[in-house]
Design an enzyme around this catalytic site. Structure first.
Site, mmCIF file in Angstrom:
data_model
loop_
_atom_site.group_PDB
_atom_site.id
_atom_site.type_symbol
_atom_site.label_atom_id
_atom_site.label_comp_id
_atom_site.label_asym_id
_atom_site.label_seq_id
_atom_site.Cartn_x
_atom_site.Cartn_y
_atom_site.Cartn_z
ATOM 1 N N SER A 139 28.739 39.812 14.614
ATOM 2 C CA SER A 139 27.600 39.224 14.203
ATOM 3 C C SER A 139 27.718 38.684 12.930
ATOM 4 C CB SER A 139 26.413 40.001 14.287
ATOM 5 O OG SER A 139 26.402 41.072 13.211
ATOM 6 N N LYS A 140 26.883 37.764 12.561
ATOM 7 C CA LYS A 140 26.766 36.995 11.327
ATOM 8 C C LYS A 140 26.595 38.083 10.282
ATOM 9 C CE LYS A 140 25.661 32.828 9.223
ATOM 10 N NZ LYS A 140 26.986 32.765 8.587
#
Ligand code: GLU
Length: 486
Positions: free
Chosen positions: A254-255
């Site tokens: 994920s970012k």
């Protein structure tokens, strides 16, 4: 065998995801391992997902990672255009879809959203729609009439409802699915654009792609692609579907966790070569124990037959280790070029920054580690006097005070503040007094740095600080230690 041709076919939707970087790299390595061609194709048919500037990011990332394409929008190899929207404008997708309609392998569908909504079902909590071939049964006249009246339409693949379709993937082996599971997917959308599902087959064929490398999210659609190849009578390419990459908790990258994209990693202070090296190992295990590979070595060693189908875990600790290895092996000039901005963010005074860079080069994993190691050069931190005590060096605050008082005049008399000269003077003093080196250096280093851990020894630090600042810090140490002993 014909020349290997692979492609990287990104959709311009933003930063380059680590998974996409790996796909690009494997496609590049497969081609280059055999002296083949690596193509870049921009898949921009999904107008809703298009992000301004994303094409530039693709070019920049490929350039930085040195995955240099032989053909692409900017390098014509004779099978262009290499941008799908431009290909669409030339009408090729519609032409090919019409060929399938003639063969009975595809059909026009005029169903509106309302009707399609009635076909939706919820399976395992997910809404799915399987088209019921309603429009397949329209007569030729009915179709022509609807087309003439300008009703919106899509073109769907006509898949059989009985039997099985089998295809081969190099990593996952033979995969068979019941044809009843193959829904009649849309090939041409109502806006006239092809779906990825159709365009990938047409383009890969027309561009002479021999090996299709992509993420395994496309695995389940591949039987349908196979049917398209067969319907056209085209040779099916070698499929290499790469396994998922997860984070340490086995969840999607994920970012937020910072390892979603190439640029995220660069922003966190990783070196491009280390990222490339690390990402190459996400799913591929070389034969031997070697872990550090240059791109040329990867080209030589890479064999897609050694790819694993289990999900690859992105291990930040390992990447950091790899990054530190790359930093160590760089020459100082190279390192300095990359580290300079990080050093300058902390050091505003006039000092030998390159010397500082040489001190941290072997002590950091990523560039942001630099700040904590060097901030004492800019200004002496408040420090605890207990730092003067070191059992091994047999120092305490009293011995330190006595030592600093004794050494101060020597350092005041010293003109040459180069490391060598300072070391010479202090070694002489150590020998005369028959002290242990650490007994002398420890208090000096503490006084000039105010830190327990420093990236260099006392004399190297003094060289960077210069005479005036070094003496002022030693005097301050004496003052603090004297106040304490009152
Ligand atoms: N445009 C697709 C994507 O970015 C490419 C998939 C493929 O490599 O075929 O996911």
């Amino acid at each position: 065998m014909s020349k290997i041709r692979t492609r990287y076919a990104p959709s311009p939707t933003g930063r380059m995801h680590v998974g996409n970087l790996r796909t690009a790299m494997y496609a590049y390595l497969i081609a280059k391992h055999e002296g083949g061609d690596f193509l870049l194709r921009i898949e921009d048919t999904d107008q809703e997902r298009f992000v301004e500037g994303a094409v530039e990011i693709i070019y920049r990332t490929l350039e930085e990672t040195r995955l240099i394409h032989d053909e692409g929008p900017d390098k014509d190899g004779g099978v262009g255009p290499y941008v799908q929207s431009e290909r669409q404008a030339s009408g090729i997708y519609l032409d090919y879809a019409k060929k399938l309609i003639e063969k009975g392998e595809a059909y026009y569908c005029f169903c509106n959203q309302e009707r399609l909504d009635t076909l939706k079902k919820v399976v395992d909590g997910q809404e799915i729609m399987t088209y019921d071939k309603h429009c397949l049964h329209l007569s030729k006249e009915e179709v022509e009439e609807k087309l003439a009246s300008g009703i919106a339409y899509v073109i769907r693949q006509n898949n059989p409802t009985e039997g099985k379709t089998t295809f081969h993937d190099e990593i996952y082996g033979d995969i068979s699915v019941d044809n009843s599971e193959l829904d009649d997917m849309v090939l041409i959308k109502s806006d006239g654009y092809p779906t990825y599902n159709f365009a990938n087959v047409v383009d890969d064929h027309l561009m002479g792609i021999t090996h299709v490398v992509r993420g395994n999210e496309y695995l389940s659609s591949s039987p349908k692609y196979n049917r398209l190849y067969e319907a056209f009578g085209w040779e099916v390419p070698v499929y290499v579907h790469c396994p998922l990459i997860t984070n340490e908790e086995h969840k999607k990258l994920s970012k937020r966790s910072g390892h979603a994209s190439y640029e995220d990693l660069i922003e966190q202070g990783f070196i491009s070569e280390a990222v490339v090296n690390y990402v190459a190992l996400l799913g591929w295990s070389p034969e031997g124990n070697q872990e550090i590979f240059t791109l040329d070595e990867l080209i030589k060693e890479f064999d897609y037959h050694n790819l694993s189908k289990s999900p690859a875990v992105f291990d930040m600790t390992k990447l950091k280790w790899m990054n530190s290895e790359y930093m160590k092996s760089m020459d100082l000039d190279q390192f300095y070029e990359l580290a300079e901005s990080h050093i300058k963010a902390v050091i505003k005074k006039d000092m030998n920054l390159k010397k500082i860079a040489s001190m941290v080069k072997t002590r950091i994993e990523v560039f942001p580690d630099i700040a904590d190691l060097i901030d004492f050069f800019e200004s002496l931190p408040e420090y605890d006097l207990s730092m003067y005590t070191n059992k091994k060096m047999k120092t305490g605050s009293e011995t330190s005070l006595a030592l600093l008082e004794e050494i101060l005049p020597i350092l005041e008399a010293q003109e040459d503040y180069s490391n060598d000269a300072l070391y010479g003077v202090l070694s002489k003093y150590v020998a005369e007094k028959e002290y242990k080196t650490g007994f002398v250096m420890w208090p000096i280093r503490t006084a000039v740095s105010g830190k327990q851990m420093t990236p260099a020894g006392a004399t190297e630090i003094m060289e960077v600080l210069g005479k005036e600042e070094s003496l002022s810090r030693i005097r301050k140490g004496i003052k603090l230690l004297s106040n304490q002993s009152l």
